[in-house]
Design a protein around this motif. Structure first.
Motif, PDB file in Angstrom:
ATOM      1  N   VAL A  48     -26.350   3.222  17.856  1.00 27.98           N
ATOM      2  CA  VAL A  48     -27.381   3.556  17.076  1.00 27.98           C
ATOM      3  C   VAL A  48     -27.727   1.972  16.644  1.00 27.98           C
ATOM      4  O   VAL A  48     -27.074   1.626  16.308  1.00 27.98           O
ATOM      5  CB  VAL A  48     -27.541   4.686  16.339  1.00 27.98           C
ATOM      6  CG1 VAL A  48     -27.424   5.713  17.171  1.00 27.98           C
ATOM      7  CG2 VAL A  48     -26.564   4.596  15.878  1.00 27.98           C
ATOM      8  N   ASP A  49     -29.093   1.356  15.982  1.00 23.52           N
ATOM      9  CA  ASP A  49     -29.069  -0.105  15.537  1.00 23.52           C
ATOM     10  C   ASP A  49     -29.841   0.348  13.844  1.00 23.52           C
ATOM     11  O   ASP A  49     -28.426  -0.125  13.314  1.00 23.52           O
ATOM     12  CB  ASP A  49     -30.975   0.083  15.835  1.00 23.52           C
ATOM     13  CG  ASP A  49     -29.979  -0.354  17.455  1.00 23.52           C
ATOM     14  OD1 ASP A  49     -29.632  -0.889  17.749  1.00 23.52           O
ATOM     15  OD2 ASP A  49     -31.003  -0.445  18.257  1.00 23.52           O
ATOM     16  N   VAL A  50     -29.682   1.814  13.151  1.00 25.06           N
ATOM     17  CA  VAL A  50     -29.744   1.932  11.761  1.00 25.06           C
ATOM     18  C   VAL A  50     -29.668   3.927  11.742  1.00 25.06           C
ATOM     19  O   VAL A  50     -29.654   4.163  13.002  1.00 25.06           O
ATOM     20  CB  VAL A  50     -31.502   1.791  11.547  1.00 25.06           C
ATOM     21  CG1 VAL A  50     -31.738   2.926  10.149  1.00 25.06           C
ATOM     22  CG2 VAL A  50     -31.830   0.430  11.896  1.00 25.06           C
ATOM     23  N   VAL A  51     -28.962   3.921  11.285  1.00 25.05           N
ATOM     24  CA  VAL A  51     -29.056   5.614  10.746  1.00 25.05           C
ATOM     25  C   VAL A  51     -29.823   6.028   8.990  1.00 25.05           C
ATOM     26  O   VAL A  51     -29.596   5.017   7.572  1.00 25.05           O
ATOM     27  CB  VAL A  51     -27.690   6.074  10.511  1.00 25.05           C
ATOM     28  CG1 VAL A  51     -27.395   7.136   9.518  1.00 25.05           C
ATOM     29  CG2 VAL A  51     -26.309   5.518  11.261  1.00 25.05           C
ATOM     30  N   VAL A  52     -30.994   6.653   9.562  1.00 19.35           N
ATOM     31  CA  VAL A  52     -31.263   7.526   8.083  1.00 19.35           C
ATOM     32  C   VAL A  52     -30.794   7.932   7.754  1.00 19.35           C
ATOM     33  O   VAL A  52     -30.989   9.787   8.543  1.00 19.35           O
ATOM     34  CB  VAL A  52     -32.885   7.747   8.856  1.00 19.35           C
ATOM     35  CG1 VAL A  52     -33.430   8.112   7.438  1.00 19.35           C
ATOM     36  CG2 VAL A  52     -33.761   6.747   9.189  1.00 19.35           C
ATOM     37  N   LEU A  66     -21.378   8.538   3.757  1.00 18.58           N
ATOM     38  CA  LEU A  66     -21.067   7.192   3.968  1.00 18.58           C
ATOM     39  C   LEU A  66     -20.430   6.318   4.378  1.00 18.58           C
ATOM     40  O   LEU A  66     -19.976   5.336   5.067  1.00 18.58           O
ATOM     41  CB  LEU A  66     -22.085   6.393   2.359  1.00 18.58           C
ATOM     42  CG  LEU A  66     -22.268   4.973   2.539  1.00 18.58           C
ATOM     43  CD1 LEU A  66     -23.565   4.349   3.490  1.00 18.58           C
ATOM     44  CD2 LEU A  66     -22.917   4.899   1.187  1.00 18.58           C
ATOM     45  N   ALA A  67     -19.197   6.745   3.776  1.00 19.14           N
ATOM     46  CA  ALA A  67     -17.925   5.834   3.804  1.00 19.14           C
ATOM     47  C   ALA A  67     -17.211   6.056   4.524  1.00 19.14           C
ATOM     48  O   ALA A  67     -16.909   4.866   5.258  1.00 19.14           O
ATOM     49  CB  ALA A  67     -17.021   6.624   2.142  1.00 19.14           C
ATOM     50  N   PRO A  77     -26.535  -0.373   9.974  1.00 17.43           N
ATOM     51  CA  PRO A  77     -27.225  -0.956   8.777  1.00 17.43           C
ATOM     52  C   PRO A  77     -27.050   1.102   8.413  1.00 17.43           C
ATOM     53  O   PRO A  77     -27.832   1.510   9.145  1.00 17.43           O
ATOM     54  CB  PRO A  77     -28.571  -1.245   8.826  1.00 17.43           C
ATOM     55  CG  PRO A  77     -27.542  -2.221   9.701  1.00 17.43           C
ATOM     56  CD  PRO A  77     -27.189  -1.776  10.740  1.00 17.43           C
ATOM     57  N   VAL A  78     -27.003   1.160   7.114  1.00 19.16           N
ATOM     58  CA  VAL A  78     -27.656   3.148   6.260  1.00 19.16           C
ATOM     59  C   VAL A  78     -28.848   3.329   5.272  1.00 19.16           C
ATOM     60  O   VAL A  78     -28.461   2.629   4.618  1.00 19.16           O
ATOM     61  CB  VAL A  78     -26.137   4.044   6.263  1.00 19.16           C
ATOM     62  CG1 VAL A  78     -26.666   4.503   5.588  1.00 19.16           C
ATOM     63  CG2 VAL A  78     -25.432   3.596   6.793  1.00 19.16           C
ATOM     64  N   LEU A  79     -29.807   3.745   5.799  1.00 20.87           N
ATOM     65  CA  LEU A  79     -30.912   3.802   4.697  1.00 20.87           C
ATOM     66  C   LEU A  79     -30.570   5.595   4.283  1.00 20.87           C
ATOM     67  O   LEU A  79     -30.905   6.180   4.898  1.00 20.87           O
ATOM     68  CB  LEU A  79     -32.275   3.448   6.025  1.00 20.87           C
ATOM     69  CG  LEU A  79     -33.152   3.832   4.412  1.00 20.87           C
ATOM     70  CD1 LEU A  79     -33.271   2.663   3.183  1.00 20.87           C
ATOM     71  CD2 LEU A  79     -34.506   3.848   5.329  1.00 20.87           C
ATOM     72  N   VAL A  80     -30.741   5.062   2.896  1.00 22.28           N
ATOM     73  CA  VAL A  80     -30.284   6.811   2.323  1.00 22.28           C
ATOM     74  C   VAL A  80     -31.734   7.191   2.592  1.00 22.28           C
ATOM     75  O   VAL A  80     -32.776   6.561   0.842  1.00 22.28           O
ATOM     76  CB  VAL A  80     -29.217   5.838   0.825  1.00 22.28           C
ATOM     77  CG1 VAL A  80     -29.551   7.768   1.082  1.00 22.28           C
ATOM     78  CG2 VAL A  80     -27.580   6.098   1.450  1.00 22.28           C
ATOM     79  N   LEU A  81     -32.533   8.178   2.868  1.00 21.21           N
ATOM     80  CA  LEU A  81     -33.168   8.834   2.163  1.00 21.21           C
ATOM     81  C   LEU A  81     -32.954  10.205   1.255  1.00 21.21           C
ATOM     82  O   LEU A  81     -32.771  10.794   2.418  1.00 21.21           O
ATOM     83  CB  LEU A  81     -33.856   9.012   3.266  1.00 21.21           C
ATOM     84  CG  LEU A  81     -35.583   9.659   3.541  1.00 21.21           C
ATOM     85  CD1 LEU A  81     -36.383   8.650   2.580  1.00 21.21           C
ATOM     86  CD2 LEU A  81     -36.489  10.273   4.685  1.00 21.21           C
ATOM     87  N   GLY A  97     -22.152   0.228  -0.144  1.00 24.82           N
ATOM     88  CA  GLY A  97     -22.605  -0.281   1.793  1.00 24.82           C
ATOM     89  C   GLY A  97     -23.351  -0.404   2.283  1.00 24.82           C
ATOM     90  O   GLY A  97     -24.135  -0.347   3.337  1.00 24.82           O
ATOM     91  N   ALA A  98     -24.704   1.451   1.602  1.00 24.19           N
ATOM     92  CA  ALA A  98     -26.026   1.438   1.700  1.00 24.19           C
ATOM     93  C   ALA A  98     -26.475   0.033   2.007  1.00 24.19           C
ATOM     94  O   ALA A  98     -26.405  -0.620   1.635  1.00 24.19           O
ATOM     95  CB  ALA A  98     -26.728   2.709   1.160  1.00 24.19           C
ATOM     96  N   SER A  99     -27.452   0.082   3.013  1.00 20.81           N
ATOM     97  CA  SER A  99     -28.567  -0.691   3.052  1.00 20.81           C
ATOM     98  C   SER A  99     -29.831  -0.645   1.911  1.00 20.81           C
ATOM     99  O   SER A  99     -30.879  -1.831   2.062  1.00 20.81           O
ATOM    100  CB  SER A  99     -28.932  -0.823   4.729  1.00 20.81           C
ATOM    101  OG  SER A  99     -27.523  -1.518   5.506  1.00 20.81           O
TER     102      SER A  99
END
Length: 210
Positions: A48-52, A66-67, A77-81, A97-99
């Protein structure tokens, strides 16, 4: 093509995001998870390239997930939604570390923009979060007590607030009971609280748990 993993314990949320992302010619949802364990299985697979990521999940908090993700794949990259307002978690998670951080009430187009931004290796920060970060750097504004906690202290705080025992926490976090107790003491001192019930009350009042 941006390969996306959606981590959220609500099937309807995952389905809605998957359907919306299908309209983006450069997006491909390649994996989904409803808890932290499944999320880590996806990360370990490395496809995967991005985690939502949602931060309110049943087995462990998104803070813990996240940790774990950043420990395993620091450049992913981790995008928090999240359903929580930016003011509650955004600056803390960005420091850890969230992006990027977005509230679930945001415009769907903003999620698309955020994913493309973090995929390019940049952070996605809304104007409100940028202002809070700037206040922190400038030393202005009064920080909430939980914003003074370290990453590990925040994890312990949230678990205690949800009623988790020190013993169970030690086992699930692969730490000794003595270490967890030390973190608990630090949390109590930093937040000027006296008991676990005080922690729970604070967390509920601040909107950190539901």
């Amino acid at each position: 093509m941006i390969r996306i993993a959606i981590v959220d314990d609500h099937a309807m949320v995952r389905a809605g995001l998957r359907q919306f992302f299908a309209d983006q010619i450069d997006f491909a949802v390649v994996a989904e998870a409803c808890n932290g364990r499944e999320a880590m299985d996806i990360v370990r697979a490395g496809e995967v390239d991005v985690v939502v990521l949602d931060i309110a999940m049943p087995d462990q908090s998104g803070v813990d997930v996240l940790a774990a993700i950043k420990a395993r794949a620091p450049d992913l990259p981790v995008l928090v939604l999240s359903g929580f307002p930016e003011a509650h978690y955004a600056t803390t998670l960005l420091r850890q570390g969230a992006s990027g951080y977005l509230n679930k009430d945001c415009d769907p187009e903003e999620i698309v923009k955020a994913i493309r931004t973090v995929h390019r290796g940049r952070r996605y920060i809304t104007a409100g979060v940028a202002e809070r970060l700037a206040d922190g750097l400038a030393g202005g504004g009064e920080k909430a007590p939980h914003e003074l906690l370290s990453e590990r202290e925040l994890q312990v705080f949230l678990r205690l607030a949800r009623g988790e025992t020190v013993g169970h926490m030690a086992e699930s976090m692969s730490l000794s009971v003595k270490t967890i107790s030390t973190y608990r003491t630090r949390v109590m001192e930093k937040m000027a609280l006296a008991s676990n019930s005080d922690l729970t009350y604070y967390a509920l009042k601040a909107g950190l748990i539901q």
